[in-house]
Design a protein around this motif. Structure first.
Motif, PDB file in Angstrom:
ATOM      1  N   ALA A 185      -6.203   1.337  -5.434  1.00  8.50           N
ATOM      2  CA  ALA A 185      -5.199   2.280  -5.941  1.00  8.50           C
ATOM      3  C   ALA A 185      -5.463   2.603  -7.412  1.00  8.50           C
ATOM      4  O   ALA A 185      -5.384   3.764  -7.829  1.00  8.50           O
ATOM      5  N   VAL A 195      -6.349  -3.918  -2.451  1.00 10.25           N
ATOM      6  CA  VAL A 195      -5.423  -2.786  -2.324  1.00 10.25           C
ATOM      7  C   VAL A 195      -5.054  -2.266  -3.711  1.00 10.25           C
ATOM      8  O   VAL A 195      -5.103  -1.058  -3.975  1.00 10.25           O
ATOM      9  N   ASP A 224       0.850  -1.193   0.000  1.00  8.68           N
ATOM     10  CA  ASP A 224       0.000   0.000   0.000  1.00  8.68           C
ATOM     11  C   ASP A 224       0.885   1.243   0.000  1.00  8.68           C
ATOM     12  O   ASP A 224       2.119   1.155  -0.041  1.00  8.68           O
ATOM     13  N   GLU A 225       0.261   2.407   0.044  1.00 10.67           N
ATOM     14  CA  GLU A 225       0.998   3.668  -0.016  1.00 10.67           C
ATOM     15  C   GLU A 225       1.953   3.860   1.145  1.00 10.67           C
ATOM     16  O   GLU A 225       2.934   4.588   1.039  1.00 10.67           O
TER      17      GLU A 225
END
Length: 118
Positions: A73, A69, A55-56
């Motif tokens: 995104a 995820v 993830d980020e």
């Protein structure tokens, strides 16, 4: 996202994600790349077990959660991930993911390389 480039089904799924990801928010890496395995902190064996995404914040997610995820995104909003986290939805998606992963060599676009000896 880390995927199996030797699997036709997985490669087709990455193609679908690419068509959804019009702003190119998700970077996909084949698990056959040693550099990608290092980036994800995985062995080849662990990478073959399931789909993986970061993830980020750099947190690692596997299986159905990894797909959510990546899709969140790609779409630019957390809807799929939010839905996945609802009670009962996670369990259902995880069960479907496991069934698909275990039988991916039987699915359209797949090849014999998808069948893993376990």
């Amino acid at each position: 996202m880390l995927y199996d480039a030797d699997c036709g089904f997985c490669t087709q799924a990455v193609g679908v994600l690419g068509r959804v990801d019009r702003k190119v928010r998700v970077r996909v890496h084949p698990l056959q790349s040693a550099a990608a395995l290092r980036q994800f902190g995985l062995t080849r064996e662990a990478a073959l077990e399931q789909l993986w995404s970061l993830d980020e914040q750099g947190r690692r997610h596997g299986g159905a959660e990894a797909a959510n995820v990546a899709l969140s995104a790609a779409l630019g909003f957390a809807g799929p991930l939010w839905l996945y986290r609802l009670p009962g939805v996670r369990w259902c998606q995880d069960q479907v993911y496991r069934a698909v992963a275990a039988n991916r060599y039987r699915l359209p676009g797949s090849a014999g390389s998808c069948a893993l000896d376990r």
